[in-house]
Design an enzyme around this catalytic site. Structure first.
Site, mmCIF file in Angstrom:
data_model
loop_
_atom_site.group_PDB
_atom_site.id
_atom_site.type_symbol
_atom_site.label_atom_id
_atom_site.label_comp_id
_atom_site.label_asym_id
_atom_site.label_seq_id
_atom_site.Cartn_x
_atom_site.Cartn_y
_atom_site.Cartn_z
ATOM 1 N N ARG A 219 0.807 -1.247 -0.097
ATOM 2 C CA ARG A 219 0.051 -0.052 0.111
ATOM 3 C C ARG A 219 0.859 1.323 -0.128
ATOM 4 N NH1 ARG A 219 -5.498 -1.001 2.063
ATOM 5 N NH2 ARG A 219 -5.339 -3.177 2.357
ATOM 6 N N LYS B 150 3.292 -18.258 6.431
ATOM 7 C CA LYS B 150 2.253 -18.722 7.454
ATOM 8 C C LYS B 150 1.563 -17.515 8.122
ATOM 9 C CE LYS B 150 3.736 -19.005 11.708
ATOM 10 N NZ LYS B 150 4.268 -18.994 12.987
ATOM 11 N N ASP C 110 7.052 -23.372 5.128
ATOM 12 C CA ASP C 110 7.348 -23.599 6.687
ATOM 13 C C ASP C 110 8.861 -23.516 6.774
ATOM 14 O OD1 ASP C 110 8.141 -24.848 8.959
ATOM 15 O OD2 ASP C 110 6.142 -25.678 9.152
ATOM 16 N N HIS C 111 9.335 -22.479 7.257
ATOM 17 C CA HIS C 111 10.476 -22.064 7.201
ATOM 18 C C HIS C 111 11.476 -23.014 7.761
ATOM 19 C CE1 HIS C 111 10.326 -20.168 11.279
ATOM 20 N NE2 HIS C 111 11.600 -20.266 11.403
ATOM 21 N N LYS D 236 15.665 -25.130 7.080
ATOM 22 C CA LYS D 236 16.712 -25.421 7.916
ATOM 23 C C LYS D 236 17.536 -26.643 7.309
ATOM 24 C CE LYS D 236 14.481 -23.184 11.826
ATOM 25 N NZ LYS D 236 15.343 -21.836 11.932
ATOM 26 N N GLU E 173 12.953 -20.973 22.739
ATOM 27 C CA GLU E 173 13.510 -19.551 22.678
ATOM 28 C C GLU E 173 13.700 -18.835 23.866
ATOM 29 O OE1 GLU E 173 11.310 -17.906 19.204
ATOM 30 O OE2 GLU E 173 9.853 -19.158 19.619
ATOM 31 N N HIS F 69 5.898 -25.961 12.318
ATOM 32 C CA HIS F 69 7.078 -26.347 12.276
ATOM 33 C C HIS F 69 7.440 -27.865 12.881
ATOM 34 C CE1 HIS F 69 7.387 -22.449 11.176
ATOM 35 N NE2 HIS F 69 7.267 -21.745 12.570
ATOM 36 N N LYS G 37 8.322 -19.998 24.865
ATOM 37 C CA LYS G 37 9.183 -18.473 24.968
ATOM 38 C C LYS G 37 9.646 -17.918 26.254
ATOM 39 C CE LYS G 37 6.996 -16.843 20.728
ATOM 40 N NZ LYS G 37 7.901 -16.922 19.761
HETATM 41 C C1 BG6 Z 1 8.038 -18.210 13.749
HETATM 42 C C2 BG6 Z 1 6.813 -17.962 14.676
HETATM 43 O O1 BG6 Z 1 7.199 -19.132 12.606
HETATM 44 O O2 BG6 Z 1 9.072 -19.278 14.081
HETATM 45 C C3 BG6 Z 1 7.781 -17.375 15.848
HETATM 46 O O3 BG6 Z 1 5.903 -17.407 14.681
HETATM 47 C C4 BG6 Z 1 9.113 -18.227 16.391
HETATM 48 O O4 BG6 Z 1 7.213 -17.171 17.033
HETATM 49 C C5 BG6 Z 1 9.640 -18.354 14.987
HETATM 50 O O5 BG6 Z 1 9.749 -17.341 17.264
HETATM 51 C C6 BG6 Z 1 11.023 -19.347 15.415
HETATM 52 O O6 BG6 Z 1 11.888 -19.548 14.293
HETATM 53 P P1 BG6 Z 1 13.390 -19.807 14.475
HETATM 54 O O7 BG6 Z 1 13.801 -19.888 13.052
HETATM 55 O O8 BG6 Z 1 13.885 -18.606 15.196
HETATM 56 O O9 BG6 Z 1 13.402 -21.245 15.199
#
Ligand code: BG6
Length: 497
Positions: free
Chosen positions: A47, A146, A175-176, A180, A214, A238, A338
């Site tokens: 935008r 996502k 899905d990142h 990895k 985390e 994930h 977290k």
């Molecule tokens: C994301 C979540 O998909 O993955 C976050 O929304 C999370 O809350 C993150 O912190 C963790 O990814 P990574 O690669 O740092 O383990």
């Protein structure tokens, strides 16, 4: 890696955080490594009223200084698009035509949805109405960020909607975690070595743990997170995908559908956790205020954007079973949280004990463990028993530890580099398929339902900087979770004790 055909990548949500933190840095890395096509452009769309130059100048703020930076930025373009306005897609198409003519790029397009999820079905519709999803002479692909739905129903609906406008082969659900390196290495560890796979089953494995800890909190994302929680944010996507890689049967070939069929079979074999069993199999928690290194750390309910009476989980641990030949009776224990003591994602395979204790039962001759560290300090650790030097036969546990960083000069590519490059070359192996995403939702939905309908299911508080509620321990009958780092590390560094 192969070099992709000439193409344009259109990023919807180009002025957002993901573009800044992940997408453009990943593209720049690919550029430096000469993995982008010779003829390539990025068209940012959002935008904000920006010119090409504004968009390029913004890139300076977050891309590292480098001799190739100004050359790379010449590939960046920008088009203002109100993504909920059908009319804005006409000038977008015109701009794409102009770019492909002036830069002599084929009309191969990847559309990246990095927008609020409410636009995930609208944008594909407008692309389709403007003939931008037709994939005959050129390829047209759609990357969906996502979250893919917020429930089983919304995920199903989203799949139905998307499939109106794009075919499954054109849709890349990101899905990142699958990007990895160490998650992919799971396939190599298992299927390129003769020593692990024969042991990789219920006969030799006592339990499988997957932890993603985390040390950060919700970091300004309280508004999003409070409607999401750890189960949806980390487990549904994930960590279940990682489970798929740990538990799958050997695929016939290393190809997208062969691998994704095997992952689907794992999800089809997940024993459902019924609503009335959630109490037993799932532990949820929420971080509370605490003092770390003399500093007061606010609890989750004090975070910006979070309801002061919130019952959203910032920690979840669950136990489940995979009802198939290989895994019958082996508990899978998955946890994430977290504000835990450190940042670590690891898979722990605990092997059964020897059948007869020749050296007595005292000492450390416990289980053998294979620990696959996904991050940080990617690597593999094997714990096994050795004789303590000296008199008698005292057994102690020792480590055989491989660190990825010991491999030549090769750097471990960031997840988004791998995933973007795969999509550019048309390889969907590391993207989630629609049927598997729905199966994963089917598995977690009863847990969400139980939490919603039964307020008596406790949400345990845990002080920020600790390993989550102690109640998570009761999920493991014969042993404990692995606590890779018992001391507080606020620097996010992994420590093996
Ligand atoms: C994301 C979540 O998909 O993955 C976050 O929304 C999370 O809350 C993150 O912190 C963790 O990814 P990574 O690669 O740092 O383990």
């Amino acid at each position: 890696m192969n070099r992709a055909q000439s193409q344009i990548l259109i990023i919807f949500g180009a002025s957002g955080d993901l573009t800044k933190r992940k997408l453009l840095p990943a593209l720049f890395e690919l550029y430096k490594e000469k993995l982008l096509p010779d003829k390539f452009a990025v068209l940012g769309a959002s935008r904000s009223d920006l010119s090409d130059d504004d968009f390029r100048n913004r890139a300076d703020e977050f891309l590292p200084e480098h001799a190739l930076l100004s050359e790379f930025k010449k590939n960046l373009f920008y088009q203002q698009v109100n993504t909920d306005n059908a009319e804005d897609f006409v000038p977008l198409k015109k701009r794409l035509n102009e770019l492909s003519t002036s830069l002599q790029i084929k009309k191969n397009y990847i559309f990246y949805l990095s927008t609020p999820p409410s636009l995930y079905s609208l944008i594909p519709r407008f692309l389709n109405e403007n003939g931008l999803s037709e994939s005959h002479k050129y390829f047209r692909r759609l990357i969906v960020e996502k979250p893919f739905g917020t429930s089983l129903e919304t995920a199903r609906n989203l799949n139905v909607e998307l499939l109106h406008y794009f075919s499954e082969e054109q849709i890349y659900r990101i899905d990142h975690y699958l990007g990895k390196e160490t998650v992919q290495n799971m396939l190599v560890t298992r299927f390129a070595n003769g020593i692990f796979e024969p042991l990789w089953n219920r006969r030799y494995i006592e339990r499988v743990e997957i932890t993603s800890a985390e040390n950060l909190g919700v970091e300004g994302r309280g508004g999003y997170y409070d409607h999401t929680g750890a189960l949806r944010d980390m487990i549904q996507n994930h960590l279940l995908q990682v489970t798929g890689f740990v538990a799958m049967e050997p695929p016939v070939v290393i190809e997208a559908d062969a691998i994704r069929n095997e992952i689907l079979k794992v999800f089809q074999s997940l024993r459902p956790i019924r609503e009335n069993e959630v109490f037993l199999h799932v532990i949820r928690g929420q971080y509370t205020t605490s003092k770390i290194n003399g500093q007061t750390v606010p609890g989750y309910r004090e975070e910006k954007g979070v309801d002061y009476l919130s019952r959203t989980e910032t920690f979840v641990a669950l136990k489940f079973f995979i009802d198939n030949w290989r895994w019958a009776g082996v508990p899978f224990l998955v946890r994430t949280g977290k504000k835990l003591p450190t940042r670590v994602t690891e898979i722990v395979i605990t092997f059964k004990k020897v059948p007869h204790h020749l050296f007595g039962t005292s000492g450390e001759q416990g289980h053998n463990q294979l620990i696959i560290r996904i991050q940080p300090d990617e690597g593999i650790l094997l714990k096994f028993g050795m004789k303590t030097p000296g008199a008698g036969f005292k057994v102690q546990s020792v480590n055989m530890d491989f660190h990825y960083s010991d491999l030549a000069a090769d750097k471990v590519p960031a997840a988004y580099e791998r995933l973007l490059h795969d999509c550019m070359t048309g390889d969907a192996t590391l993207y989630a398929r629609g049927d598997a995403v729905e199966k994963a939702w089917e598995f977690v939905q009863p847990i969400i339902n139980a939490w919603q309908s039964n307020p008596d299911i406790p949400i345990y508080g845990y002080p920020a900087g600790t390993w989550g509620p102690e109640e998570a321990e009761r999920l493991i009958i014969n042993g404990n979770w692995r606590y890779p780092c018992k001391n507080l590390t606020n620097d996010g560094l992994y420590c093996e004790l």
